[in-house]
Design an enzyme around this catalytic site. Structure first.
Site, PDB file in Angstrom:
ATOM      1  N   PHE A   5       0.845  -1.188   0.000  1.00 12.73           N
ATOM      2  CA  PHE A   5       0.000   0.000   0.000  1.00 12.73           C
ATOM      3  C   PHE A   5       0.882   1.241   0.000  1.00 12.73           C
ATOM      4  CE2 PHE A   5      -2.423   3.279   2.439  1.00 12.73           C
ATOM      5  CZ  PHE A   5      -3.486   3.447   1.548  1.00 12.73           C
ATOM      6  N   GLY A   8       2.260   7.799  -0.376  1.00 15.16           N
ATOM      7  CA  GLY A   8       3.060   9.001  -0.597  1.00 15.16           C
ATOM      8  C   GLY A   8       3.623   9.015  -2.004  1.00 15.16           C
ATOM      9  N   SER A   9       4.907   9.297  -2.118  1.00 18.89           N
ATOM     10  CA  SER A   9       5.526   9.429  -3.443  1.00 18.89           C
ATOM     11  C   SER A   9       5.490   8.143  -4.251  1.00 18.89           C
ATOM     12  CB  SER A   9       6.965   9.926  -3.312  1.00 18.89           C
ATOM     13  OG  SER A   9       7.786   8.952  -2.686  1.00 18.89           O
ATOM     14  N   GLU A  78      13.172   2.701   1.134  1.00 19.32           N
ATOM     15  CA  GLU A  78      12.445   3.306   2.256  1.00 19.32           C
ATOM     16  C   GLU A  78      13.319   3.474   3.499  1.00 19.32           C
ATOM     17  OE1 GLU A  78       9.352   4.618   1.968  1.00 19.32           O
ATOM     18  OE2 GLU A  78       9.649   4.106  -0.129  1.00 19.32           O
TER      19      GLU A  78
END
Length: 167
Positions: A5, A8-9, A78
């Site tokens: 999911f 954001g970017s 990330e």
């Protein structure tokens, strides 16, 4: 295939595919009882998106799938363990189906930071690409952003937003 999911970017397919090549969009999804926050302290000095538990709120995003062996690529992008932490959450599709998916939560917050204009551009472009609700897109567009002091980084990120091959 791993369900993921993005809120954001990484909602912009071209951005996520540059990080995780096997990425395939499934479609819009929502995360209930959470709000979108722009307070993750990015290593570049700006703010990135995060999801925060907030009863009654909702975060719209995009459900993707990618090959399981590419999970370390997304973890690296990330900053797993120092930027974001990974967890499994339950998101809901427009058809009402609940799906267990991976998501990332920020480890370091700084509410004084703002996103760079190119980062906000990724978020807005991804929301538009996947047909998220107009009022939600308008709220994303209203977030104040700062020009990136690194013009080369800004140009490279704006160029990726113009990638003509989203799917």
């Amino acid at each position: 295939m791993t369900p993921y999911f993005a809120y954001g970017s990484n909602m912009l397919t071209a951005r996520l595919r540059a990080r995780v090549p096997s990425t395939r969009p499934v479609g819009p999804a929502r995360l209930d009882d959470h709000a979108l926050a722009w307070h993750m302290a990015g290593p570049d000095g700006s703010a990135k998106c995060d999801i925060v538990t907030t009863p009654g709120a909702m975060v719209h995003g995009v459900l993707f799938r990618f090959d399981d062996e590419e999970l370390p690529l997304l973890d690296a992008a990330e900053g797993l363990g120092h930027g974001y932490d990974r967890e499994t959450i339950s998101v809901t599709t427009p058809e009402g189906e609940a799906i267990a998916a991976l998501a990332y939560r920020a480890l370091v917050h700084d509410p004084e930071r703002s996103p760079y204009d190119w980062y906000k551009g990724f978020v807005v472009a991804g929301a538009r690409e996947h047909g998220l609700p107009d009022d939600y897109v308008a709220r994303l567009e209203a977030v104040p952003a700062t020009p990136d002091p690194d013009p080369e980084r800004a140009a490279a990120n704006f160029a990726l937003q113009d990638d003509p091959s989203p799917a």
